[in-house]
Design a protein around this motif. Structure first.
Motif, PDB file in Angstrom:
ATOM      1  N   GLN A  89      -9.028   7.063   0.273  1.00 54.53           N
ATOM      2  CA  GLN A  89      -7.907   7.848  -0.453  1.00 54.53           C
ATOM      3  C   GLN A  89      -8.619   8.588  -1.710  1.00 54.53           C
ATOM      4  OE1 GLN A  89      -5.440   4.448  -0.941  1.00 54.53           O
ATOM      5  NE2 GLN A  89      -4.076   5.207   0.548  1.00 54.53           N
ATOM      6  N   ILE A  90      -9.552   7.906  -2.075  1.00 52.75           N
ATOM      7  CA  ILE A  90      -9.970   8.792  -3.497  1.00 52.75           C
ATOM      8  C   ILE A  90     -11.071   9.901  -2.863  1.00 52.75           C
ATOM      9  CG2 ILE A  90     -12.283   8.374  -4.883  1.00 52.75           C
ATOM     10  CD1 ILE A  90     -11.266   5.600  -5.531  1.00 52.75           C
ATOM     11  N   VAL A  91     -11.690   9.781  -1.797  1.00 53.15           N
ATOM     12  CA  VAL A  91     -12.319  11.112  -1.155  1.00 53.15           C
ATOM     13  C   VAL A  91     -11.171  12.252  -1.114  1.00 53.15           C
ATOM     14  CG1 VAL A  91     -13.313  12.199   0.781  1.00 53.15           C
ATOM     15  CG2 VAL A  91     -14.233   9.975  -0.373  1.00 53.15           C
ATOM     16  N   GLU A  92     -10.102  11.921  -0.426  1.00 51.27           N
ATOM     17  CA  GLU A  92      -8.884  12.886  -0.235  1.00 51.27           C
ATOM     18  C   GLU A  92      -8.431  13.455  -1.416  1.00 51.27           C
ATOM     19  OE1 GLU A  92      -5.227  10.880   1.138  1.00 51.27           O
ATOM     20  OE2 GLU A  92      -4.574  12.710   2.267  1.00 51.27           O
ATOM     21  N   GLU A  93      -8.314  12.643  -2.523  1.00 53.36           N
ATOM     22  CA  GLU A  93      -7.820  13.228  -3.873  1.00 53.36           C
ATOM     23  C   GLU A  93      -8.663  14.086  -4.610  1.00 53.36           C
ATOM     24  OE1 GLU A  93      -4.635  13.145  -4.565  1.00 53.36           O
ATOM     25  OE2 GLU A  93      -4.609  13.727  -6.518  1.00 53.36           O
ATOM     26  N   VAL A  94      -9.712  13.539  -4.545  1.00 54.85           N
ATOM     27  CA  VAL A  94     -10.700  14.006  -5.291  1.00 54.85           C
ATOM     28  C   VAL A  94     -10.779  15.627  -4.727  1.00 54.85           C
ATOM     29  CG1 VAL A  94     -13.362  14.525  -5.738  1.00 54.85           C
ATOM     30  CG2 VAL A  94     -12.321  12.459  -6.233  1.00 54.85           C
TER      31      VAL A  94
ATOM     32  N   VAL B 221      -9.827  10.718 -10.783  1.00 58.16           N
ATOM     33  CA  VAL B 221      -9.136   9.858  -9.897  1.00 58.16           C
ATOM     34  C   VAL B 221      -9.512   8.445  -9.454  1.00 58.16           C
ATOM     35  CG1 VAL B 221      -9.242   9.943  -7.170  1.00 58.16           C
ATOM     36  CG2 VAL B 221      -9.057  12.007  -8.507  1.00 58.16           C
ATOM     37  N   PHE B 222     -10.985   8.284 -10.031  1.00 65.62           N
ATOM     38  CA  PHE B 222     -11.292   6.961 -10.046  1.00 65.62           C
ATOM     39  C   PHE B 222     -10.454   5.865 -10.799  1.00 65.62           C
ATOM     40  CE2 PHE B 222     -16.100   8.152  -9.783  1.00 65.62           C
ATOM     41  CZ  PHE B 222     -15.913   8.387  -8.240  1.00 65.62           C
ATOM     42  N   GLN B 223     -10.019   6.383 -12.216  1.00 58.25           N
ATOM     43  CA  GLN B 223      -9.157   5.604 -13.146  1.00 58.25           C
ATOM     44  C   GLN B 223      -7.932   5.540 -12.459  1.00 58.25           C
ATOM     45  OE1 GLN B 223      -9.933   8.034 -16.705  1.00 58.25           O
ATOM     46  NE2 GLN B 223     -11.425   6.554 -17.363  1.00 58.25           N
ATOM     47  N   LEU B 224      -7.164   6.515 -11.731  1.00 58.76           N
ATOM     48  CA  LEU B 224      -5.991   6.230 -11.182  1.00 58.76           C
ATOM     49  C   LEU B 224      -5.918   4.922 -10.121  1.00 58.76           C
ATOM     50  CD1 LEU B 224      -3.256   7.815 -11.120  1.00 58.76           C
ATOM     51  CD2 LEU B 224      -4.157   9.026  -8.972  1.00 58.76           C
ATOM     52  N   TYR B 225      -7.094   4.639  -9.610  1.00 58.48           N
ATOM     53  CA  TYR B 225      -7.183   3.790  -8.754  1.00 58.48           C
ATOM     54  C   TYR B 225      -7.810   2.503  -9.373  1.00 58.48           C
ATOM     55  CZ  TYR B 225      -6.210   6.428  -4.509  1.00 58.48           C
ATOM     56  OH  TYR B 225      -5.627   7.271  -3.762  1.00 58.48           O
TER      57      TYR B 225
ATOM     58  N   LEU C 127       0.717  -1.081  -0.039  1.00 61.48           N
ATOM     59  CA  LEU C 127      -0.077   0.147   0.052  1.00 61.48           C
ATOM     60  C   LEU C 127       0.670   1.184  -0.170  1.00 61.48           C
ATOM     61  CD1 LEU C 127      -2.888  -1.194   2.467  1.00 61.48           C
ATOM     62  CD2 LEU C 127      -3.075  -0.417   0.156  1.00 61.48           C
ATOM     63  N   GLN C 128       2.304   1.263   0.531  1.00 60.90           N
ATOM     64  CA  GLN C 128       2.929   2.312   0.650  1.00 60.90           C
ATOM     65  C   GLN C 128       3.525   2.602  -0.946  1.00 60.90           C
ATOM     66  OE1 GLN C 128       3.511   3.832   3.447  1.00 60.90           O
ATOM     67  NE2 GLN C 128       3.357   2.446   4.991  1.00 60.90           N
ATOM     68  N   TRP C 129       3.750   1.800  -1.637  1.00 56.17           N
ATOM     69  CA  TRP C 129       4.355   1.480  -2.760  1.00 56.17           C
ATOM     70  C   TRP C 129       3.108   2.366  -3.702  1.00 56.17           C
ATOM     71  CZ3 TRP C 129       8.822  -0.748  -5.831  1.00 56.17           C
ATOM     72  CH2 TRP C 129       9.857  -0.981  -4.894  1.00 56.17           C
ATOM     73  N   VAL C 130       1.936   1.724  -3.725  1.00 56.06           N
ATOM     74  CA  VAL C 130       0.819   2.020  -4.238  1.00 56.06           C
ATOM     75  C   VAL C 130       0.479   3.489  -4.397  1.00 56.06           C
ATOM     76  CG1 VAL C 130      -1.367   1.706  -4.644  1.00 56.06           C
ATOM     77  CG2 VAL C 130      -0.056  -0.246  -4.546  1.00 56.06           C
ATOM     78  N   LYS C 131       0.484   3.841  -3.252  1.00 55.38           N
ATOM     79  CA  LYS C 131       0.725   5.472  -2.947  1.00 55.38           C
ATOM     80  C   LYS C 131       1.416   6.383  -3.575  1.00 55.38           C
ATOM     81  CE  LYS C 131       0.100   8.497   0.659  1.00 55.38           C
ATOM     82  NZ  LYS C 131      -0.645   9.572   1.724  1.00 55.38           N
TER      83      LYS C 131
ATOM     84  N   ALA D 256       0.765   8.709  -6.761  1.00 58.60           N
ATOM     85  CA  ALA D 256       1.256  10.299  -6.939  1.00 58.60           C
ATOM     86  C   ALA D 256       1.931  10.671  -8.292  1.00 58.60           C
ATOM     87  CB  ALA D 256       2.045  10.510  -5.505  1.00 58.60           C
ATOM     88  N   GLU D 257       2.636   9.539  -8.533  1.00 58.30           N
ATOM     89  CA  GLU D 257       3.582   9.818  -9.829  1.00 58.30           C
ATOM     90  C   GLU D 257       2.564   9.748 -11.046  1.00 58.30           C
ATOM     91  OE1 GLU D 257       6.797  10.292 -10.353  1.00 58.30           O
ATOM     92  OE2 GLU D 257       7.052  10.377  -8.189  1.00 58.30           O
TER      93      GLU D 257
END
Lengths: 437, 437
Positions: free
Chosen positions: B148-153, B32-36, A363-367, A371-372
Motif C-alpha cells: 500500500q505504501i508503494v502504491e501511495e508513494v 506516506v511512511f508516517q501516515l502508516y 483493514l478496510q477502515w484503516v484504508k 485516505a482522509e
C-alpha cells in the motif's frame, strides 16, 4: 547469546522520540532560513584531503577522520577525509561552481560533521551543523538578516537568548593602538577567555603570548569599557582614533546598530568587546548567541569573512554566516522542557482486532481513514487485548479502535480513549470527528 | 589562479534546484511512511568494522570504506567503516536497543550510504537509501502495508509502476523438487538474470553453478509458468506438492493476494516467478518495483527476512522491509518531466532599492511581509537595476518590488511581475493580494 553489538564511541543512535525532537529543531530553523530566501545545498561527506588539510590549524588536521583508499591504492596514504565543518566545503563549493551561482549567494546547509575529538559529555564525534551564509556582498544587510533570523528562530523555539556582537576590525584596531599589531590573534584568543578565566589569568596569558607589560596595561581600559551601546561606541571612537581599521570597525558597528533599530529588532543584543571567536578567517562583525535560562555556552555563532574562498584561489569575495548548534539547542529545550508535547506520538489511532475476519474488517477502515489523511496503525495480528493495548501505550497512541464480531455486524468500532479509558461504539464519521478533535 | 578544487570521484554536490527536487522526493516518501505509523530513526555514519564485516559477502567487504584510527592507534588496523546500507545498522540497532523497543517495531530511515564501487553513470559512492521495515511480527499485514505504501508513494509522485512479487519459500521449494535443495542460492542468482540475459545463458550459468542437465531440464516448466496469478499459483501448487516449504510459500502468496484484493489495492502487481533478488537473508515474500514509462530497472525493492538480527545474537525475529531508491526515482521524474514546476523558486518577491534610504524603507516592508509568512528577499545593496533584475531572473523570483523616492513618498512600491513585465504602483495590502494569488 553473542556480545551485544555497539557503536563507535562518540557516535549516537537516535530513536523515534529523539528524531521527532531533532526534526522539530531542524524544521524550525529551515523554515526561517527559507522565509529569508536562503536555499539549501548539500556537499559530500568525504572531501579530498587537499581540500581539508591546513584549514583548521595544526590541531584540526589531527582531528580529521581519514578514509582509507580502497582496492589497489589501499597501501598508499589516504586521499580523502570526512567533512570537519560546513564552512570549508562551502568555500570549496562556491569556487568550484562559481559559474553557475548568482551572487549574492544565499545558501543554507544542514549536515553532519565528524571530528576525532576525545568524546565527553555534550561533545560528539558525529554531530550536525546548521549553517546559513550570504556570500558575494559586503552589505551590512547580510548581518542584519542573520540577526533577524536568530531572533525568529529562538522566538519560534521559545528560548530566551542574548546575542553578543563584536567586530574583528575593532579588535585589530586595539592590537594596533596598544603597539602590538601582529598580536591580534593572540590578544583575541586570550580575551575570548575573559568570561571563563577572569582578568588576571587573561593578563598572564597575554604576557605568555609575547605582549609586554606596557601593552597589557594599555589594554586594560578597553577590557573595562561599559555602559550603553552608544557609550561603548563613543569610548572606542576615542581610543581607536589613530587606527584606520579600528575606526572602520566602529563605523560598521554603528551602521549595523542603526539598521537593528530601524527595523525594530526585539532581540536582546549586547556589544561585547571581549567577544573574539577563535576562528581566524573572520574580518568584520562576529556573533555569539547564549541562552539566558540555561548554563550551556554559545548555541549559535558566526561572523563576516572577506576572503574565505581565497584559500581555493578566488580572492576578495566577502560573506557573512552563522551556525546553529543543534545538539546544544536540543539540550536547552530538554532542560527547559520546551519541546511541544504532541511531538511524542504521530499515530492518531490504533486498530485492534481479535480474529482474522475482524482484522480484514479493520483493514478496510484503516484504508478509508488514511485516505482522509489520518495517521492510522493496525495491530498486524489478532493478539491478546493486553498486548495490543500495551503497544498503544508504549507508542503513546491516544485512541484505540477495538473490532469484534458485534462491531462488525453494526458496521461500527468500539473507540477507546486511552487517557480517560472511556469507550464508545461509533461509526466512521463519529470516529473521524472524535479523533481529529 | 590555483587549480579549481574538486570532490572525490563518485560523490556529488547538490545545488539548490537539485536539493528542492530531492527534498520533494524525500518529503513525499516520508509523508506516506508516517501516515502508516512508521517512525524515523537514525544511526551513525560510522559503524564498528565488526558490525559490517562478513555481512555483504566477500565482494561487499572489499567495498567498505574504512576509517583510519586517529591519534595513537593510527598505525593499527582500522576499527571503523562507513555505513554500507541501512539494513545491517538497523539489525544492529534492534538488538542493541531491544529493551526500549515496543514490537512490532515500525521504523523508517533515510540516510546516505557509502560504497567503494567503481563510479559510473547512475552509480555513486555516496547515495541515499529510504528504508521502511516492520520487525517483530510475521503477519502478512506487514507485506500488505508495504505494498500500500508503494502504491501511495508512486501515486503521489505520478509515476506508473509495476510491483513484481515472489516468495523465497517457493524458490526453495523449486530447488527441492528438482533435486538440488542446496543450490537454492545458485538457482535464484541465475534465474534473477532471466530478463537480462535470456533463458539460454541462464541455463548455461546453472550448469556452471553445479546443476546437472536433468535438474536444469526439470526447471524449465517452472520458468515457463504463465497466465493469471490464480493460474500461476495453481500450477505451482501441483509442481511443489512434494515440498512442504514450497507449499507454505504458495499459501503465503495466496493469503497476500487475498489481502491485496480485499483492500482494493489499485497497483499493477505481477507474480513474477523469475524474481529472486540477490540478497541471501530473504526468507519469504520478495518485491521489486519497476517504472513502466522509463527504462531504468528496479526503483524499489525488499522482502521478508526471518533471522536478520540473528547475526547479532537475537534469533527468530521476523520482519519485512523495502527500500526506495531516491537517485533512480530522481532520474525517472526528470526523464518524464514530473517534478512540480513551483519547486524551482521558493522566494515569492525580491525588493530592489536604488539608494541607502530606499533600502531602509524596503527593509520595513520586507519585515512586515515576512511576518505574514511570505518568502521575501531584499537585494542587499543599491546596485544597478540590471544587476538586481538579473538576480531575480536567475533565481526565478516571480515578482520584484522596486523602491525609489516617489514610491517612498506615497508609501507604496512599484510591483513588477517578471513573466509579463507588467508594473503597477501598489500599497502593502494590494501587494500581498497580488503576490499571494
Amino acid at each position: 547469546m553473542a556480545q551485544k553489538p555497539s557503536i563507535p564511541k562518540g557516535t549516537r543512535d537516535f530513536g523515534q522520540v529523539e528524531m521527532a525532537r531533532r526534526n522539530y529543531i531542524f524544521d524550525t530553523i529551515k523554515g526561517v532560513f527559507q522565509l529569508y530566501g536562503f536555499q539549501q545545498i548539500e556537499t559530500p561527506a568525504m572531501e579530498n584531503l587537499s581540500t581539508l588539510m591546513g584549514k583548521y590549524g595544526e590541531e584540526g588536521d589531527k582531528l580529521l577522520f581519514r578514509i582509507q583508499n580502497s582496492g589497489e591504492k589501499a597501501a598508499l596514504a589516504p586521499e580523502k577525509g570526512l567533512r570537519y565543518d560546513l564552512t570549508v566545503p562551502f568555500a570549496r563549493y562556491v569556487v568550484q561552481h562559481r559559474e553557475e551561482i548568482s551572487f549574492p549567494f544565499k545558501r543554507f546547509q544542514i549536515q553532519p560533521v565528524w571530528r576525532a575529538d576525545r568524546p565527553q559529555k555534550g561533545r560528539y564525534r558525529e554531530f550536525y551543523q546548521c549553517d546559513v551564509d550570504v556570500i558575494g556582498s559586503d552589505s551590512l544587510v547580510g548581518e542584519l538578516e542573520l540577526i533577524q533570523i536568530v531572533e525568529e528562530v529562538y522566538r519560534r523555539l521559545g528560548i530566551n537568548v542574548c546575542l553578543h556582537i563584536n567586530n574583528r576590525k575593532v579588535l585589530a584596531g586595539i592590537a594596533e593602538v596598544i603597539g602590538a599589531p601582529d598580536k591580534m590573534v593572540d590578544i583575541t584568543v586570550a580575551i575570548d577567555k575573559l568570561d571563563k578565566i577572569g582578568v588576571e589569568a587573561v593578563n598572564a596569558e597575554l604576557i605568555e603570548r609575547g605582549l609586554n607589560a606596557e601593552q597589557v596595561d594599555k589594554l586594560q581600559p578597553i577590557l573595562n569599557i561599559s555602559g550603553s551601546t552608544a557609550d561603548k561606541l563613543n569610548a572606542l571612537r576615542i581610543i581607536l582614533s589613530d587606527s584606520e581599521t579600528g575606526i572602520k570597525g566602529v563605523a560598521e558597528l554603528e551602521t549595523l546598530f542603526g539598521l537593528i533599530e530601524a527595523t525594530g529588532v526585539q532581540l536582546n543584543i549586547e556589544l561585547d568587546l571581549c567577544l573574539a571567536r577563535g576562528l581566524n578567517y573572520y574580518t568584520g562583525a562576529i556573533f555569539e548567541v547564549k541562552a539566558l535560562d540555561a548554563q550551556i555556552g554559545s548555541i549559535t555563532g558566526g561572523g563576516r569573512y572577506d576572503n574565505l574562498t581565497g584559500i581555493f584561489g578566488l580572492p576578495n569575495v566577502s560573506g557573512v554566516g552563522i551556525s546553529f548548534g543543534a545538539d546544544r539547542i536540543y539540550d536547552v529545550l530538554t532542560e527547559l522542557d520546551l519541546f511541544p508535547k504532541k511531538l511524542q506520538s504521530s499515530t492518531q489511532i490504533l486498530f485492534a482486532a481479535f480474529g482474522e475476519e475482524e482484522l480484514r474488517y479493520a483493514l478496510q477502515w484503516v484504508k478509508a481513514l488514511r485516505a482522509e489523511g489520518m495517521t492510522v496503525e493496525v495491530y498486524p495480528e489478532p493478539a491478546k487485548m493486553k498486548k495490543q493495548m500495551g503497544y498503544a501505550d508504549a507508542k503513546q497512541i491516544p485512541f484505540v479502535a477495538i473490532v469484534g464480531g458485534d462491531e462488525m455486524t453494526q458496521n461500527k468500532v468500539m473507540l477507546k480513549e486511552m487517557e480517560s479509558g472511556n469507550q464508545q461504539l461509533v461509526d466512521m464519521q463519529e470516529l473521524i470527528k472524535k479523533v481529529s478533535r
